[in-house]
Design a protein around this motif. Structure first.
Motif, PDB file in Angstrom:
ATOM      1  N   ALA A 615       0.844  -1.190   0.000  1.00 40.76           N
ATOM      2  CA  ALA A 615       0.000   0.000   0.000  1.00 40.76           C
ATOM      3  C   ALA A 615       0.881   1.243   0.000  1.00 40.76           C
ATOM      4  CB  ALA A 615      -0.927   0.001   1.213  1.00 40.76           C
ATOM      5  N   GLU A 647      -1.837  -1.301  -3.869  1.00 44.57           N
ATOM      6  CA  GLU A 647      -2.972  -0.596  -3.275  1.00 44.57           C
ATOM      7  C   GLU A 647      -2.563   0.849  -3.023  1.00 44.57           C
ATOM      8  OE1 GLU A 647      -6.089  -2.280  -0.425  1.00 44.57           O
ATOM      9  OE2 GLU A 647      -4.686  -1.284   0.939  1.00 44.57           O
ATOM     10  N   GLU A 649      -3.431   4.356  -1.242  1.00 44.87           N
ATOM     11  CA  GLU A 649      -4.209   4.889  -0.122  1.00 44.87           C
ATOM     12  C   GLU A 649      -4.368   6.399  -0.289  1.00 44.87           C
ATOM     13  OE1 GLU A 649      -3.032   3.968   3.801  1.00 44.87           O
ATOM     14  OE2 GLU A 649      -2.971   1.803   3.491  1.00 44.87           O
ATOM     15  N   ASN A 675      -5.862  -1.651  -6.538  1.00 42.88           N
ATOM     16  CA  ASN A 675      -6.724  -1.504  -5.376  1.00 42.88           C
ATOM     17  C   ASN A 675      -6.686  -0.062  -4.873  1.00 42.88           C
ATOM     18  OD1 ASN A 675      -7.437  -4.438  -4.882  1.00 42.88           O
ATOM     19  ND2 ASN A 675      -5.202  -4.516  -4.906  1.00 42.88           N
ATOM     20  N   SER A 677      -7.732   2.399  -1.432  1.00 39.72           N
ATOM     21  CA  SER A 677      -8.065   2.372  -0.005  1.00 39.72           C
ATOM     22  C   SER A 677      -8.344   3.790   0.483  1.00 39.72           C
ATOM     23  CB  SER A 677      -6.912   1.763   0.797  1.00 39.72           C
ATOM     24  OG  SER A 677      -7.159   1.844   2.186  1.00 39.72           O
ATOM     25  N   ASP A 679      -8.232   6.032   3.663  1.00 45.21           N
ATOM     26  CA  ASP A 679      -7.585   6.042   4.975  1.00 45.21           C
ATOM     27  C   ASP A 679      -8.281   7.024   5.910  1.00 45.21           C
ATOM     28  OD1 ASP A 679      -5.812   5.364   6.907  1.00 45.21           O
ATOM     29  OD2 ASP A 679      -4.092   6.416   6.058  1.00 45.21           O
ATOM     30  N   THR A 698     -10.873  -0.887  -0.192  1.00 44.81           N
ATOM     31  CA  THR A 698     -10.730  -1.062   1.258  1.00 44.81           C
ATOM     32  C   THR A 698     -11.087   0.241   1.967  1.00 44.81           C
ATOM     33  OG1 THR A 698      -8.949  -2.660   0.952  1.00 44.81           O
ATOM     34  CG2 THR A 698      -9.147  -1.666   3.127  1.00 44.81           C
ATOM     35  N   LYS A 700     -10.360   1.936   5.646  1.00 47.32           N
ATOM     36  CA  LYS A 700      -9.550   1.787   6.856  1.00 47.32           C
ATOM     37  C   LYS A 700     -10.261   2.480   8.015  1.00 47.32           C
ATOM     38  CE  LYS A 700      -5.117   1.414   6.421  1.00 47.32           C
ATOM     39  NZ  LYS A 700      -3.669   1.641   6.243  1.00 47.32           N
ATOM     40  N   THR A 735     -10.172  -2.522   6.947  1.00 51.27           N
ATOM     41  CA  THR A 735      -8.925  -2.672   7.691  1.00 51.27           C
ATOM     42  C   THR A 735      -9.004  -1.831   8.949  1.00 51.27           C
ATOM     43  OG1 THR A 735      -7.640  -3.008   5.671  1.00 51.27           O
ATOM     44  CG2 THR A 735      -6.425  -2.346   7.648  1.00 51.27           C
TER      45      THR A 735
END
Length: 784
Positions: A615, A647, A649, A675, A677, A679, A698, A700, A735
């Motif tokens: 990530a 990934e 972020e 991917n 994400s 955060d 994802t 987080k 996550t």
């Protein structure tokens, strides 16, 4: 006859006085029923005139030679005039087309029937006084036919038919008795009685049928209204008032919503039921005053939110209603629908609170601080006043986190917020910007001495020792202040000026307060020197990457690493990312630095098992750089790393820059199979809206929620469950960040988060240590 009123308000039995039209009872619209009665007999008005003319001619023919021709002619003219005049009068006034008729209006028809019956009674008596019984028989037969016709065709209005039959029957009885035919007189009386009884039965049947039709129409209207409102607003129950705004036709669901019985509610003022105990004091909420005005002026309203007191508890109802008018425009009360939206309102309030308040401290967050400062600057500019913005940074807080851990640090922040809140007055709004940074908006900052005294009080208050988890902690505070609009004409400029003043206070060793002044450019110069060093850092190979593991919540196997940038400067030594990353963004160095991070991380990831992802954080400046996507593709191609193992972020801050095209870039990243994400979910802004804009791989969950859940804080537990459920429904993974204890890890597993990241599984580490970690935990899906 006793009146029994059904639940619908319609009488099951009609009293004789009501049947004859002498009185009105119950809640039935008798004016409408009378209009239907009149319409019923007017349908046969032409037949009545024709029958009158034919029967009158037969009587004249029969009476020639027995009765004075002059009297006979006058009678016939009077008969024709009465019926024709009445018929044309009704037609001219169109009475039968009116939607409602009063009892007084009905007497014209009664007098017409009485006049007609009297004329027929008179001619029969003339024959009785002037002719033989044999001559009376045809006249009596005609009279009986007319009485039967009145009973059959005109029984819609029983009183009119009864008046005609009674007068005609009475003359028949008297005439036959006069000529000595007692048996025929008795038969005439019996016929009259039977016809009157038939009129009553037929009239009752007519009215029953019309009432049933009106009831069916009313129920159909209610059902249609309820269904329409249910489709439009999700209404739960129906309510209805009469002309005096008292409850009528109380539905069981409405009674259940009030926690009362239907018979207890019937007839009570609608507003009294809404106000509860406040009805006695007269201190109503604004919404109830608005509702009262709408009811008073007979105005329709829709989706009105009203607080309702039920058993001492405030519930929120959403009401819609419109005045109930008949076909003539006469007001009969209100009919409406409603639903209990208390839970929805509380959820909306909670979401709104989360969007504007910091989760850890409960203080206003950056968003609310920005809004309040903007309003303060508008007011100051309008009235030629001054406002202030004060930035507070805690001294030595980082050492608390490093030595005692984040849980202690978070509890310390909560204590700090409590002390700040105790100092604030109505002139200030204190909030948390993030981390250990707080800020205060001063609405009226015209007094420099007040500002200085407030800053000194904050420093003195925050510098007192704290007792946290049996630890005595000593921290301090550095403060920078800017005065608007002198030090900045916009929110951003004023905050920037306060930030520069804060840098001065930090450079002085902390525990100090500085106001913005032009000399602070000296400090900016020092930052410029660091910027120069930062520009050389890449060429001097002063950057390195640490990797923090992300593990599978179920198996504990490593599923990925987050690449974290570190800078060890030849001039400044180790520089915190919190210090040089913002500097790199300001200096527009974040793009080349980010490229180095991306390429280095992709190369290092090729040393890991094929199931492990890497990530890499990306800022808004990187995403809006035209070369970002080509650079990512180049890094993947050169390293050989598959796109699905990378990934990227991002934080919520990228969505604050409208029109930058960052969202379009995110969509392209997803299209490449990389991917994505999100955060620090939910910590600073309203995150739910962003999930509509971009489909993240994802989410987080911020460490503050994780720690709250481990402490069984209901709000944190509910939020994590909601995030997990939402992510699962959207096909996203979750996550949990900041897991540092076994209790936190177990709680995360119970709540359904799929991945975990935190000190419990490993701190940020060197690449060699990261590779060694596979020997300890293994990769997800692989045996160790």
């Amino acid at each position: 006859m006793k009146e029994i009123v059904a639940q619908s308000g319609l009488p099951r039995e009609i009293p004789l006085s009501v049947l004859l039209g002498l009185s009105d009872r119950g809640t039935v619209d008798w004016g409408r029923i009378r209009a239907l009665q009149l319409e019923g007999i007017q349908q046969h008005s032409l037949l009545k005139i024709i029958a009158t003319v034919v029967c009158g001619l037969l009587v004249v023919q029969q009476g020639l030679g027995d009765i004075n021709p002059v009297l006979l002619g006058l009678w016939f003219v009077g008969l024709l005039g009465t019926y024709i005049y009445t018929g044309f009068l009704f037609r001219k006034q169109s009475s039968w087309r009116r939607k409602t008729i009063s009892r007084r209006d009905m007497w014209l028809n009664h007098f017409s029937s009485l006049a007609g019956g009297s004329l027929w009674a008179a001619i029969f008596l003339m024959f009785a006084f002037s002719s033989t019984p044999a001559t009376m028989i045809p006249i009596w037969s005609i009279l009986i036919c007319l009485m039967v016709g009145a009973a059959m065709l005109f029984s819609a209005i029983p009183l009119s038919s009864i008046l005609f039959i009674s007068v005609a029957s009475a003359s028949s009885v008297f005439g036959w008795y006069y000529v000595g035919s007692v048996q025929i007189a008795t038969a005439s009386a019996a016929i009259g009685t039977l016809l009157i009884a038939a009129c009553l039965m037929s009239g009752r049947s007519f009215i029953d049928r019309r009432i049933a039709e009106a009831s069916l129409n009313e129920k159909s209207e209610v059902v249609s209204l309820l269904l329409k409102e249910f489709e439009d607003t999700g209404a739960d129950w129906l309510w209805q008032t009469d002309t005096s705004r008292r409850m009528s036709h109380v539905s069981p669901r409405f009674a259940h919503a009030l926690g009362m019985k239907s018979d207890e509610i019937e007839g009570k003022p609608f507003l009294q039921l809404m106000a509860g105990q406040a009805w006695e004091t007269g201190k109503f909420p604004t919404a109830l005053h608005t509702l009262a005005e709408k009811l008073k002026h007979r105005d329709s309203f829709s989706n009105m939110l009203v607080p309702v007191q039920i058993a001492g508890e405030t519930r929120w109802w959403e009401l819609s209603a419109s005045p109930k008018l008949d076909d003539s425009g006469i007001f009969h009360g209100f009919r409406g629908v409603g639903s209990d939206v208390t839970e929805q309102r509380e959820s909306a309030d909670k979401i709104s609170h989360m969007a504007r308040f910091d989760t850890l401290t409960g203080l206003p967050n950056r968003l609310q601080l920005n809004e309040t400062l903007g309003k303060a600057m508008e007011t100051a500019d309008k009235w030629n006043r001054r406002c202030g913005f004060m930035m507070i940074d805690l001294d030595r807080f980082k050492s608390v986190n490093d030595t005692l851990g984040h849980p202690v640090g978070d509890r310390l922040l909560a204590r700090v917020s409590e002390r700040l809140r105790s100092i604030m007055t109505s002139n200030e709004l204190c909030g948390r910007l993030g981390g250990d940074e707080f800020a205060i908006v001063i609405k009226d900052a015209g007094d420099p001495e007040y500002m200085e005294a407030l800053a000194n009080k904050i420093i003195e208050t925050l510098s007192r020792p704290y007792e946290v988890d049996q630890h005595t902690l000593y921290i301090g505070a550095s403060i920078g202040t800017a005065i608007g609009p002198r030090d900045g004409r916009t929110v951003e400029m004023l905050m920037r000026s306060a930030d520069l003043a804060l840098y001065r206070s930090k450079d002085e060793g902390g525990g100090a307060h500085n106001q913005y002044e032009p000399t602070l450019h000296v400090h900016a110069e020092e930052r410029r020197v660091m910027e120069i060093a930062l520009r050389k850092a890449l060429d001097n190979k002063e950057f390195s990457l640490n990797y923090q593991p992300v593990v599978c919540a179920d198996s504990g196997g490593v599923v990925g690493f987050e690449a974290l940038l570190r800078w060890h400067s030849a001039d400044f030594g180790f520089v915190s990312p919190a210090k040089f990353i913002p500097l790199a963004e300001d200096a527009r160095l974040i793009v080349p630095i980010g490229e180095w991070v991306m390429r280095t991380a992709c190369i290092e990831a090729m040393n890991w098992p094929t199931t492990v992802k890497v990530a890499v954080n990306a800022s808004a400046d990187q995403l809006t750089d035209p070369g970002f996507l080509p650079m990512v593709l180049s890094a993947l191609q050169e390293s050989g790393l598959p796109a699905q193992r990378l990934e990227i972020e991002v934080t919520e801050s990228i969505f604050l820059r409208e029109g930058t095209g960052a969202i379009e870039v995110l969509d392209q990243i997803i299209a490449l199979g990389i991917n994505l994400s999100l955060d620090d979910f939910g910590t600073g802004y309203s995150s739910l809206g962003y999930l509509r804009k971009t489909r993240f791989t994802t989410i987080k969950v911020d460490r503050s929620f994780v720690q709250g859940a481990a402490k069984k804080v209901p709000e944190s537990l509910a939020i994590i469950r909601a995030v997990v459920a939402m992510a699962d429904s959207l096909g996203m993974s979750t996550t949990a960040e900041g897991a540092e204890t076994e209790a936190e890890v177990k709680m995360i597993q119970q709540l359904g988060c799929r991945k975990i990241q935190g000190y419990y599984f490993g701190r940020p580490m060197q690449p060699a240590d990261a590779r060694e970690l596979f020997n300890t935990f293994g990769a997800a899906g692989q045996a160790v």
